[in-house]
Design a protein around this motif. Structure first.
Motif, PDB file in Angstrom:
ATOM      1  N   ALA A   1      55.365  28.584  56.363  1.00  0.00           N
ATOM      2  CA  ALA A   1      55.826  27.488  57.219  1.00  0.00           C
ATOM      3  C   ALA A   1      54.952  26.257  57.014  1.00  0.00           C
ATOM      4  CB  ALA A   1      55.806  27.912  58.689  1.00  0.00           C
ATOM      5  N   GLY A   2      53.639  26.484  56.830  1.00  0.00           N
ATOM      6  CA  GLY A   2      52.730  25.370  56.585  1.00  0.00           C
ATOM      7  C   GLY A   2      53.007  24.687  55.260  1.00  0.00           C
TER       8      GLY A   2
ATOM      9  N   GLU B   1      48.789  21.445  76.579  1.00  0.00           N
ATOM     10  CA  GLU B   1      48.024  22.672  76.793  1.00  0.00           C
ATOM     11  C   GLU B   1      47.475  23.217  75.476  1.00  0.00           C
ATOM     12  OE1 GLU B   1      48.840  27.078  78.702  1.00  0.00           O
ATOM     13  OE2 GLU B   1      49.905  25.335  79.523  1.00  0.00           O
ATOM     14  N   ILE B   2      48.282  23.150  74.412  1.00  0.00           N
ATOM     15  CA  ILE B   2      47.815  23.600  73.091  1.00  0.00           C
ATOM     16  C   ILE B   2      46.680  22.713  72.596  1.00  0.00           C
ATOM     17  CG2 ILE B   2      48.475  23.860  70.664  1.00  0.00           C
ATOM     18  CD1 ILE B   2      51.274  24.620  71.630  1.00  0.00           C
TER      19      ILE B   2
ATOM     20  N   ASP C   1      51.666  26.284  62.344  1.00  0.00           N
ATOM     21  CA  ASP C   1      51.515  27.188  63.495  1.00  0.00           C
ATOM     22  C   ASP C   1      52.025  26.600  64.803  1.00  0.00           C
ATOM     23  OD1 ASP C   1      50.411  29.031  61.853  1.00  0.00           O
ATOM     24  OD2 ASP C   1      48.365  28.863  62.598  1.00  0.00           O
ATOM     25  N   THR C   2      52.123  25.280  64.873  1.00  0.00           N
ATOM     26  CA  THR C   2      52.437  24.630  66.145  1.00  0.00           C
ATOM     27  C   THR C   2      53.762  25.085  66.719  1.00  0.00           C
ATOM     28  OG1 THR C   2      51.230  22.686  65.322  1.00  0.00           O
ATOM     29  CG2 THR C   2      52.562  22.394  67.301  1.00  0.00           C
ATOM     30  N   LYS C   3      54.767  25.223  65.851  1.00  0.00           N
ATOM     31  CA  LYS C   3      56.085  25.649  66.341  1.00  0.00           C
ATOM     32  C   LYS C   3      55.999  26.995  67.049  1.00  0.00           C
ATOM     33  CE  LYS C   3      59.064  27.242  63.354  1.00  0.00           C
ATOM     34  NZ  LYS C   3      60.094  27.309  62.282  1.00  0.00           N
TER      35      LYS C   3
ATOM     36  N   GLN D   1      52.496  15.941  69.164  1.00  0.00           N
ATOM     37  CA  GLN D   1      52.770  16.852  68.052  1.00  0.00           C
ATOM     38  C   GLN D   1      51.568  16.918  67.116  1.00  0.00           C
ATOM     39  OE1 GLN D   1      55.861  18.510  67.573  1.00  0.00           O
ATOM     40  NE2 GLN D   1      54.943  19.634  65.871  1.00  0.00           N
ATOM     41  N   TYR D   2      51.041  15.753  66.747  1.00  0.00           N
ATOM     42  CA  TYR D   2      49.855  15.730  65.877  1.00  0.00           C
ATOM     43  C   TYR D   2      48.625  16.224  66.616  1.00  0.00           C
ATOM     44  CZ  TYR D   2      51.532  13.674  61.523  1.00  0.00           C
ATOM     45  OH  TYR D   2      52.137  13.466  60.305  1.00  0.00           O
ATOM     46  N   GLY D   3      48.559  15.960  67.921  1.00  0.00           N
ATOM     47  CA  GLY D   3      47.438  16.466  68.698  1.00  0.00           C
ATOM     48  C   GLY D   3      47.424  17.981  68.712  1.00  0.00           C
ATOM     49  N   ALA D   4      48.587  18.601  68.943  1.00  0.00           N
ATOM     50  CA  ALA D   4      48.676  20.060  68.979  1.00  0.00           C
ATOM     51  C   ALA D   4      48.416  20.664  67.604  1.00  0.00           C
ATOM     52  CB  ALA D   4      50.048  20.482  69.494  1.00  0.00           C
ATOM     53  N   GLU D   5      48.884  19.997  66.560  1.00  0.00           N
ATOM     54  CA  GLU D   5      48.787  20.569  65.215  1.00  0.00           C
ATOM     55  C   GLU D   5      47.483  20.222  64.506  1.00  0.00           C
ATOM     56  OE1 GLU D   5      51.381  20.698  61.067  1.00  0.00           O
ATOM     57  OE2 GLU D   5      52.255  19.915  62.912  1.00  0.00           O
TER      58      GLU D   5
END
Length: 423
Positions: free
Chosen positions: A74-75, A304-305, A317-319, A347-351
């Protein structure tokens, strides 16, 4: 016209027409600039290189994020989508700068692409509507064909701004003022038909900027008011007439009113609890009708992530982390649809963690500063449209968004000082 300018014009034209042909034009432009570099044996330093360097930094972060990913395939797929972060900065260093005429031709090529897409989309929608006896094909996702309506509407909003800016300086398509303004009106109607709330906001941003330009150019308030009132009237009347669009706007207003009263759909998000099948179905139906409240769910999970993973969850992994958060909260609809953060910053913060969030924020701030300081209004309009979309969509997670973003940063970075800069 040199070949590198033709290559940029082809990409600009293709972006709003068909995302399938865009990669081919990017590859051809890349081959040309590499051959050009090998013959001349020198780099061309971009006039505005900081955003390009930051785009490259984001790509490097994605690569490092892959090293700690639990979902490597996925990455890898995600890095493939994000190749624009690397490709366009490299092309910018190999390609000669763009002069006034070349830059204008690239901008107008984008406008022509947007105009051509409208009859394609509407014609296809009419055909499918009669075929299925269902006129929903003339609105929202079905009208966008292969584009999400938010992306298609954003393209049209920027093209509308470019066309109207030409009108400020009495430059009209085919030298026909009425035809020129007719095209502008058609773009606004098409944005309404797309029924994207972010698209409507994008159109309003472009309208307000154009009104300001008319005031600055004419030095009178009357022309600015005429442009603003006429454009907003066209937008809102067509929105009111289009059933899908008016329903989505009314739903968004209702969502904000319900949120103030702590709607049952969102008030239990902080404490996971089992959800019965009947409750889950009811919640899914409610969420399916409420994209605004869905975003509250995705934003909360993404934050939260980010807090749990300051360096990011890892590329790819974010998804899966978001799906896990949705399931923990009993948000079955969000989990089933595998929704992303619906906010590019989060999105970028979580990933990619706080570093990725900071780099993306820095790019936006730098572009805004560049747009305001030299008063490059086209760059300013582009940046405002992207920044607004970043607040409501994970805009850079698909080709339609990331190619648009990186390509125009490249064009604005390598252009010479042009008459697009308004003093």
């Amino acid at each position: 016209m040199p070949w590198h300018a033709w290559g940029c014009m082809a990409i600009a034209f293709a972006i709003p027409v068909s995302k399938k042909i865009v990669p081919g034009f990017i590859v051809l432009l890349g081959i040309y600039v590499v051959v050009y570099f090998l013959r001349r044996k020198r780099f061309h330093k971009p006039n505005f290189k900081t955003p390009l360097l930051l785009l490259g930094a984001l790509f490097i972060l994605h690569v490092f994020g892959l090293l700690r990913s639990e979902h490597v395939q996925a990455g890898i797929n995600e890095i493939g989508i994000k190749l624009s972060l690397l490709a366009f900065p490299l092309i910018a260093w190999l390609m000669p700068p763009l002069n006034v005429r070349q830059t204008k031709n690239i901008l107008l090529s984008f406008v022509y692409g947007c105009l051509i897409f409208i009859p394609i989309a509407v014609g296809y929608g009419i055909f499918r509507s009669f075929q299925h006896d269902n006129f929903s094909w003339l609105s929202y996702e079905k009208l966008g064909i292969y584009f999400h309506p938010t992306y298609a509407a954003t393209y049209q909003a920027m093209a509308f701004f470019i066309l109207m800016r030409e009108a400020v300086f009495q430059n009209f398509i085919f030298n026909k003022m009425k035809v020129h303004y007719l095209f502008c009106g058609v773009m606004l109607v098409f944005i309404s038909m797309l029924a994207s709330k972010a698209g409507l906001i994008a159109a309003i941003i472009s309208i307000m900027m154009i009104a300001w330009l008319f005031f600055k150019k004419k030095n009178r308030i009357a022309p600015a008011l005429v442009v603003a009132i006429t454009s907003i009237s066209v937008l809102f009347i067509s929105t009111w007439i289009a059933p899908e669009t008016s329903m989505r706007v009314e739903a968004a207003i209702s969502d904000f009113e319900d949120d103030a009263e702590e709607s049952p759909i969102t008030q239990n998000n902080n404490s996971p609890k089992p959800v019965s099948p009947s409750d889950s179905l009811a919640q899914s139906v409610a969420f399916a009708k409420s994209s605004t409240q869905l975003r509250l769910v995705t934003w909360s999970a993404s934050k939260e992530i980010l807090i749990e993973h300051p360096l990011g969850s890892g590329t790819g992994d974010t998804k899966y982390d978001l799906i896990q958060k949705y399931e923990e909260r009993g948000e079955s609809y969000a989990a089933q649809k595998k929704l992303n953060a619906h906010n590019q910053f989060l999105q970028y913060g979580a990933e990619l963690g706080w570093i990725g969030l900071s780099i993306l924020s820095a790019i936006v701030v730098i572009l805004l500063h560049r747009g305001f300081k030299p008063r490059n209004v086209v760059l300013l309009n582009f940046t405002l449209l992207c920044a607004m979309n970043f607040l409501f969509e994970s805009f850079l997670e698909v080709q339609a968004g990331i190619v648009f973003f990186c390509f125009w940063i490249m064009v604005f970075s390598i252009q010479k000082k042009t008459k697009f800069e308004v003093s």
